[in-house]
Structures are given as C-alpha cells and as structure tokens.
Write a protein that holds these residues in place. Structure first.
Motif, short mmCIF file in Angstrom:
data_model
loop_
_atom_site.label_atom_id
_atom_site.label_comp_id
_atom_site.label_asym_id
_atom_site.label_seq_id
_atom_site.Cartn_x
_atom_site.Cartn_y
_atom_site.Cartn_z
N ASP A 180 0.84 -1.19 0.00
CA ASP A 180 0.00 0.00 0.00
C ASP A 180 0.89 1.25 0.00
O ASP A 180 2.12 1.14 -0.01
N GLY A 181 0.26 2.42 0.01
CA GLY A 181 1.03 3.65 -0.14
C GLY A 181 2.08 3.83 0.92
O GLY A 181 3.23 4.21 0.63
N LEU A 182 1.73 3.59 2.19
CA LEU A 182 2.70 3.78 3.26
C LEU A 182 3.76 2.68 3.25
O LEU A 182 4.94 2.95 3.48
N GLU A 183 3.36 1.45 2.98
CA GLU A 183 4.34 0.36 2.91
C GLU A 183 5.36 0.61 1.79
O GLU A 183 6.54 0.29 1.95
N ALA A 184 4.89 1.20 0.70
CA ALA A 184 5.81 1.55 -0.38
C ALA A 184 6.83 2.57 0.11
O ALA A 184 8.03 2.48 -0.19
N LEU A 185 6.37 3.56 0.87
CA LEU A 185 7.27 4.57 1.41
C LEU A 185 8.27 3.95 2.39
O LEU A 185 9.46 4.25 2.36
N VAL A 186 7.79 3.09 3.28
CA VAL A 186 8.66 2.49 4.29
C VAL A 186 9.76 1.65 3.62
O VAL A 186 10.93 1.75 3.99
N THR A 187 9.39 0.86 2.63
CA THR A 187 10.40 0.04 1.96
C THR A 187 11.36 0.89 1.14
O THR A 187 12.56 0.58 1.05
N HIS A 188 10.86 1.96 0.54
CA HIS A 188 11.75 2.85 -0.21
C HIS A 188 12.73 3.54 0.73
O HIS A 188 13.93 3.65 0.43
N THR A 189 12.24 4.01 1.86
CA THR A 189 13.12 4.62 2.85
C THR A 189 14.18 3.64 3.31
O THR A 189 15.35 4.00 3.50
N ALA A 190 13.81 2.37 3.46
CA ALA A 190 14.76 1.35 3.91
C ALA A 190 15.88 1.11 2.91
O ALA A 190 16.94 0.61 3.27
N THR A 191 15.67 1.48 1.65
CA THR A 191 16.75 1.37 0.66
C THR A 191 17.80 2.45 0.85
O THR A 191 18.90 2.36 0.29
N GLY A 192 17.45 3.50 1.60
CA GLY A 192 18.35 4.64 1.77
C GLY A 192 18.18 5.70 0.71
O GLY A 192 18.84 6.75 0.76
N LYS A 193 17.27 5.46 -0.25
CA LYS A 193 17.06 6.40 -1.35
C LYS A 193 15.75 7.16 -1.23
O LYS A 193 15.47 8.04 -2.05
N GLY A 194 14.94 6.82 -0.25
CA GLY A 194 13.65 7.48 -0.09
C GLY A 194 13.69 8.58 0.95
O GLY A 194 14.74 8.91 1.51
N MET A 195 12.52 9.17 1.21
CA MET A 195 12.43 10.24 2.19
C MET A 195 12.60 9.68 3.61
O MET A 195 12.21 8.55 3.90
N THR A 196 13.15 10.51 4.48
CA THR A 196 13.25 10.12 5.88
C THR A 196 11.86 10.04 6.49
O THR A 196 10.91 10.69 6.01
N PRO A 197 11.70 9.25 7.57
CA PRO A 197 10.39 9.19 8.24
C PRO A 197 9.86 10.56 8.63
O PRO A 197 8.65 10.82 8.54
N LYS A 198 10.75 11.46 9.01
CA LYS A 198 10.33 12.82 9.38
C LYS A 198 9.60 13.49 8.23
O LYS A 198 8.53 14.10 8.42
N TRP A 199 10.15 13.39 7.02
CA TRP A 199 9.54 14.05 5.87
C TRP A 199 8.27 13.33 5.42
O TRP A 199 7.33 13.97 4.94
N VAL A 200 8.22 12.02 5.60
CA VAL A 200 6.99 11.29 5.28
C VAL A 200 5.87 11.76 6.19
O VAL A 200 4.75 12.04 5.73
N VAL A 201 6.15 11.87 7.48
CA VAL A 201 5.14 12.32 8.43
C VAL A 201 4.73 13.76 8.15
O VAL A 201 3.55 14.12 8.20
N THR A 202 5.71 14.60 7.82
CA THR A 202 5.44 16.02 7.60
C THR A 202 4.62 16.26 6.33
O THR A 202 3.73 17.11 6.32
N THR A 203 4.89 15.52 5.28
CA THR A 203 4.29 15.84 3.99
C THR A 203 3.20 14.89 3.53
O THR A 203 2.39 15.25 2.67
N ARG A 204 3.15 13.68 4.06
CA ARG A 204 2.22 12.67 3.54
C ARG A 204 1.02 12.42 4.45
O ARG A 204 0.13 11.68 4.09
N GLY A 205 1.01 12.99 5.65
CA GLY A 205 -0.15 12.89 6.52
C GLY A 205 -0.18 11.68 7.43
O GLY A 205 -1.10 11.51 8.22
N TRP A 206 0.83 10.81 7.33
CA TRP A 206 0.87 9.63 8.19
C TRP A 206 1.44 9.99 9.55
O TRP A 206 2.20 10.96 9.69
N THR A 207 1.10 9.23 10.57
CA THR A 207 1.65 9.43 11.91
C THR A 207 2.77 8.42 12.15
O THR A 207 2.93 7.44 11.41
N LEU A 208 3.50 8.64 13.23
CA LEU A 208 4.54 7.67 13.58
C LEU A 208 3.93 6.33 13.95
O LEU A 208 4.53 5.28 13.71
N ASP A 209 2.71 6.34 14.52
CA ASP A 209 2.01 5.09 14.79
C ASP A 209 1.68 4.36 13.49
O ASP A 209 1.79 3.13 13.41
#
Length: 289
Positions: A180-209
C-alpha cells in the motif's frame, strides 16, 4: 550501420535527474508565493493544487488514488476545497510562473539560454512521443497541456511528462506487489534512497504510529528485519519493482534511442547537479533516519 542496444536500466537512469528537476518546484519558495497570491496558503494545499491541477477540479478520492502514498484524511482536508479558492487553470498558470522563476534562480540565465537546454528540451519531447496514455492518469492529464515556447520550460514540461509516465506505471507495480502507499514509502526509505520518516510524516499525513504499524506488517511478511532494514526478500522485491517499472516505461527511451538517452541523461544530470548545489532540496530530505 548498427544501432546500440538500450541498456535495461537506461530509462531509469535517465528518469532520475529529470524527476529531480521536476521536483525542485515543490520545495521552492516561488511556488508558495505564486499560489499564495491566489489565496492558497497552506503548504500541503499548495502541493496538492500544483500537482493535481492538470486533472481538473477533481475530488479527494481522485487525488489520493493518483498520488498513492498520501493519507486520504490529509488529502480530504484540502481537496476539493482548494478549487473553491482558485481554478485549476489559474493554478497551472501560477505553477508555470513559479517553475520559470525557480529554474532561473537554481540554474542561472546562461544555462537557461544555452544550446544544451534547447537540446535537452528536444530530446525529452522526442522521447515523450512514445509515451502511452492507458492507465496513466497523471501522465495523460499533463500530456493534454500545451508545450511551452521557452526551451527551459519546454524541457521541464518534457521532464514532467516522463516522470509522471514512469510514476503511473510504478504505482501499478507497487499495487501488484501488494504494497500500500505507506508500505511503499517504508520500503523505499529502507533502501536509503527514499524520504526520511520525518519528511513522510510532515508531507504525507501519516503518523509515527501509522509508520510503526506498516513496519510491523512488512516484518510479518519477511520484508523487513527487526531493525527495520530490508531483508534479502525485501531487497529482491524492491529490485523486482524497479525492473517491472523499467519494462512498463521502456517505450519512450527505445523511441529516443540509446545515443539520445545517453545524451539526455548527461544533460539532465548536469542540470540536476547544478540545482542541488544551489540548494534546491532540504539537506535532510533523503535517508533512513
């Protein structure tokens, strides 16, 4: 005379700097100023309006679907309300002014007026000739827009079309892979080439939970380990996703030809490096933490 074969990752390598150049305006103060003059002031509303305007006055559902990795609750706070403030046509005109100003600031007048910029525009638009509309809503919507006259804006337009063409195909592959959309972000971030969790939370509307829950789901699937790093299966899945995206996005680069792709890649990379050196993106945008 033989024609050089197109390398399997040639389109991916070419699209990377073009995507970067397209994305500069999302982080540019010029976009906020131009849309602010229309009455669109919230940074997230600016982002949704600028990218979705080519689709017309669509609702939150269409934006969530085509953007894929934004939380619907965030989208619905700004869309369709943003269209009661400014029409899509007004937003597109403001975006064009912002892109013009952003590129002038980041690249400089000499680069914008150069033969290389005009060449890059020709090459990008040549590649676009082979893009397909089917099941590619963001690409198709932008393909309906007129090509600007000025070479640097024509190049940006071509880069945008190639970015959205690849992006639309990429989303289909992510869905097929069961991310799903968030899982795609999490796996991309894990590659080291995606946005940091901070920027995902700031710009994509997801929470740390939300992030933690997605991480747990991916761990249960064997794609992440206990430290949040990609497992061997996770690395393989991400590469499979990119390879299938490459396959779906191959037509424009085959149409341009290996020599043209190599040249467009080199020009795009030079422009992108100049933009990055001029501070186009936040220093903490990409990474794992």
């Amino acid at each position: 005379m033989t024609t050089a074969a197109l390398e399997p990752r040639a389109g991916r390598r070419c699209n990377h700097p073009l995507n970067s150049l397209h994305a500069t305006h999302y982080f540019a103060p010029e976009l906020g100023r131009e849309l602010g003059a229309l009455g669109i002031a919230h940074p997230q509303a600016v982002n949704f309006a600028a990218r979705a305007a080519a689709l017309g006055a669509v609702g939150a559902g269409a934006v969530t679907a085509t953007f894929y990795n934004y939380k619907h609750d965030l989208v619905a706070r700004h869309v369709p309300a943003v269209w009661s403030i400014a029409t899509p046509a007004d937003v597109l005109a403001a975006r064009a002014r912002a892109v013009d100003a952003t590129l002038r600031r980041l690249l400089g007048e000499e680069v914008l007026a150069s033969a290389e910029m005009a060449e890059a525009a020709r090459l990008a638009l040549r590649a676009v000739e082979a893009c397909g509309r089917s099941a590619r809503p963001l690409y198709s919507a932008h393909a309906d827009l007129s090509v600007p006259d000025e070479p640097h804006l024509a190049f940006w337009h071509g880069a945008t079309l190639l970015r959205e063409h690849r992006g639309d195909g990429h989303l289909a592959v992510l869905m097929s892979a069961g991310l799903d959309g968030l899982e795609a972000l999490v796996t991309h971030t894990a590659t080291g080439k995606g946005m940091t969790p901070k920027w995902v939370v700031t710009t994509r509307g997801w929470t740390l939970d939300d992030w933690s829950a997605a991480t747990a789901r991916l761990r249960d699937r064997g794609l992440l380990d206990g430290a949040g790093e990609l497992t061997e299966r996770g690395v393989a899945l991400r590469e499979d996703i990119e390879q299938e995206t490459d396959r779906l996005d191959r037509a424009p680069y085959e149409h341009l030809g290996a020599e043209g792709v190599t040249r467009l890649t080199a020009l795009g990379a030079t422009f992108a490096r100049t933009a990055v050196a001029a501070g186009a993106f936040p220093a903490d945008l990409l990474g794992k933490a």
